[in-house]
Design a protein around this motif. Structure first.
Motif, PDB file in Angstrom:
ATOM      1  N   ARG A  63      -9.095   7.473   3.082  1.00 29.10           N
ATOM      2  CA  ARG A  63     -10.015   6.623   2.313  1.00 29.10           C
ATOM      3  C   ARG A  63     -11.428   6.688   2.885  1.00 29.10           C
ATOM      4  N   ALA A  64     -11.533   6.690   4.211  1.00 26.15           N
ATOM      5  CA  ALA A  64     -12.853   6.779   4.837  1.00 26.15           C
ATOM      6  C   ALA A  64     -13.539   8.080   4.457  1.00 26.15           C
ATOM      7  N   GLU A  65     -12.796   9.156   4.446  1.00 24.70           N
ATOM      8  CA  GLU A  65     -13.361  10.455   4.059  1.00 24.70           C
ATOM      9  C   GLU A  65     -13.783  10.448   2.593  1.00 24.70           C
ATOM     10  N   GLU A  66     -12.998   9.802   1.736  1.00 31.26           N
ATOM     11  CA  GLU A  66     -13.361   9.688   0.316  1.00 31.26           C
ATOM     12  C   GLU A  66     -14.668   8.916   0.153  1.00 31.26           C
ATOM     13  N   LYS A  67     -14.858   7.883   0.952  1.00 31.13           N
ATOM     14  CA  LYS A  67     -16.084   7.088   0.866  1.00 31.13           C
ATOM     15  C   LYS A  67     -17.296   7.916   1.282  1.00 31.13           C
ATOM     16  N   VAL A  68     -17.135   8.745   2.303  1.00 31.79           N
ATOM     17  CA  VAL A  68     -18.244   9.604   2.739  1.00 31.79           C
ATOM     18  C   VAL A  68     -18.568  10.634   1.663  1.00 31.79           C
ATOM     19  N   ARG A  69     -17.538  11.231   1.082  1.00 30.58           N
ATOM     20  CA  ARG A  69     -17.762  12.215   0.009  1.00 30.58           C
ATOM     21  C   ARG A  69     -18.437  11.556  -1.199  1.00 30.58           C
ATOM     22  N   ALA A  70     -18.135  10.282  -1.428  1.00 32.97           N
ATOM     23  CA  ALA A  70     -18.707   9.578  -2.582  1.00 32.97           C
ATOM     24  C   ALA A  70     -20.147   9.163  -2.338  1.00 32.97           C
ATOM     25  N   ALA A 116       0.164   2.371  12.547  1.00 34.79           N
ATOM     26  CA  ALA A 116       0.340   3.820  12.638  1.00 34.79           C
ATOM     27  C   ALA A 116       0.774   4.400  11.294  1.00 34.79           C
ATOM     28  N   GLN A 117       1.569   3.631  10.540  1.00 35.42           N
ATOM     29  CA  GLN A 117       2.043   4.096   9.238  1.00 35.42           C
ATOM     30  C   GLN A 117       0.902   4.180   8.217  1.00 35.42           C
ATOM     31  N   GLN A 118      -0.118   3.336   8.359  1.00 34.11           N
ATOM     32  CA  GLN A 118      -1.222   3.302   7.407  1.00 34.11           C
ATOM     33  C   GLN A 118      -2.440   4.104   7.869  1.00 34.11           C
ATOM     34  N   LEU A 119      -2.380   4.636   9.088  1.00 36.39           N
ATOM     35  CA  LEU A 119      -3.549   5.297   9.671  1.00 36.39           C
ATOM     36  C   LEU A 119      -4.016   6.481   8.827  1.00 36.39           C
ATOM     37  N   GLY A 120      -3.084   7.332   8.414  1.00 40.09           N
ATOM     38  CA  GLY A 120      -3.452   8.501   7.626  1.00 40.09           C
ATOM     39  C   GLY A 120      -4.162   8.120   6.339  1.00 40.09           C
ATOM     40  N   HIS A 121      -3.662   7.080   5.677  1.00 37.31           N
ATOM     41  CA  HIS A 121      -4.274   6.618   4.428  1.00 37.31           C
ATOM     42  C   HIS A 121      -5.674   6.069   4.681  1.00 37.31           C
ATOM     43  N   GLU A 122      -5.862   5.318   5.788  1.00 41.28           N
ATOM     44  CA  GLU A 122      -7.175   4.740   6.095  1.00 41.28           C
ATOM     45  C   GLU A 122      -8.195   5.839   6.384  1.00 41.28           C
ATOM     46  N   ILE A 123      -7.794   6.868   7.123  1.00 42.77           N
ATOM     47  CA  ILE A 123      -8.691   7.987   7.410  1.00 42.77           C
ATOM     48  C   ILE A 123      -9.038   8.730   6.119  1.00 42.77           C
TER      49      ILE A 123
END
Length: 355
Positions: free
Chosen positions: A212-219, A203-210
């Motif tokens: 990062r996923a959004e950054e990958k889509v933008r890239a 739960a503590q890392q969830l925000g960071h993982e989401i």
């Protein structure tokens, strides 16, 4: 004699009670495992498998003919992870001989299998990664861009990585996407760009993982492959967060399915996906289920089928059908179980008979 008979009678009674308790416990275990996967009412648009030469090409060819395999993902492991790579460097004639084998000939007969090549940053330089991407573009339909899980990379702190110029998946995606846009005919020559997400984060890392996923889509990533579900509670939170992200809600996902014939195999994947089974209740429950299955079937087949079925149930429950592009199977050493599982869950009646 009377005393002896009494003691023996007591022993027999205790034996019967113990045996009854044992059978009762066995019954509980049987309820937690799956003997035969059930036929699903849906079929994945894409079924991919992590392919290495350990898997006979003829098996892959047959699954493709049955419409149970659409894509092959070739891994990009660290050099030290594969003895064959070292052997081929020392004895190039081995690689040349292998390319003339039946295996290689069958591989060349896969014109309709979507070819995905993995590009892992690992500890490569930016120039080395650029060369690898350029060479793989010519022979691949898609590139799966990952940072890599080599032990050496994990030991290097993020700050040091930036200082020495180690790339990560977002940077590689951005660079490959720029190459796509520079093609004379992008619609014809551009390759798809895929990336990886981990639904097992805390739960503590969830925000960071989401994020990062959004950054990958933008890239430039057009498809995201998830790691296999090892922590059911964390996975539920992850997919709930995906639905709340406007960017990710429009992205296609391919869900990873791990095959776990033993606790050792599950622990291996937990290590790769940063799941701490000692603090994760769902992770501990997974290991317990595998242990119970192994007590009923030492081969590991029962465990694989049970977790396969459980993961498909989770996919149906947690992921929007509009976002589900398919499933990706990570067999590692369990490739012999892949065909029967696919035929039982998604095959036609005729292919099911082959299982």
């Amino acid at each position: 004699i009377s005393s002896f008979c009494s003691r023996q009678g007591s022993h027999v009674r205790r034996h019967k009670v113990c045996r009854w308790c044992s059978m009762s416990s066995l019954g509980e275990k049987v309820q937690n495992v799956v003997r035969t996967p059930r036929k699903r009412a849906w079929s994945p648009e894409t079924i991919s498998i992590e392919y290495s030469r350990k898997i006979p090409a003829l098996v892959m060819h047959q699954l493709h003919r049955e419409n149970l395999l659409h894509a092959c993902i070739r891994p990009d492991l660290p050099l030290v992870a594969r003895f064959s790579d070292i052997a081929n460097l020392v004895f190039p004639q081995l690689e040349a001989g292998r390319k003339n084998s039946t295996q290689h000939q069958v591989e060349q007969s896969w014109p309709n299998i979507f070819s995905v090549s993995t590009v892992a940053a690992q500890i490569r330089s930016s120039a080395a990664i650029s060369r690898k991407v350029s060479s793989l573009r010519q022979s691949s339909d898609a590139l799966l861009i990952v940072s890599g899980s080599s032990l050496v990379r994990k030991l290097v702190p993020n700050g040091i990585r930036r200082i020495i110029g180690m790339s990560d998946s977002v940077q590689i995606l951005s660079s490959a996407n720029s190459e796509n846009s520079q093609e004379e005919d992008p619609g014809k020559n551009a390759v798809e760009l895929w990336a990886v997400v981990n639904p097992n984060v805390s739960a503590q890392q969830l925000g960071h993982e989401i994020q990062r996923a959004e950054e990958k889509v933008r890239a430039g990533a057009t498809c995201l492959i998830s790691q296999p579900c090892l922590d059911a509670a964390a996975s539920r939170q992850f997919w709930s967060a995906v639905k709340k992200s406007e960017l990710l809600a429009q992205c296609g996902f391919i869900c990873g399915l791990g095959l776990f014939p033993s606790e050792r195999s599950a622990r291996f994947w937990m290590m790769l996906t940063d799941v701490d089974h000692s603090s994760s209740k769902s992770g501990s429950e997974l290991l317990k289920r595998i242990s119970e299955s192994k007590s009923l079937d030492a081969s590991g087949d029962l465990s694989v089928r049970s977790e396969w079925e459980r993961n498909l149930d989770q996919i149906e429950e947690q992921i929007e059908s509009a976002n589900l592009r398919g499933i990706h199977i990570m067999p590692v050493s369990s490739w012999r179980r892949v065909a029967p599982l696919l035929r039982a869950s998604f095959g036609s009646p005729s292919s099911f008979d082959k299982a």
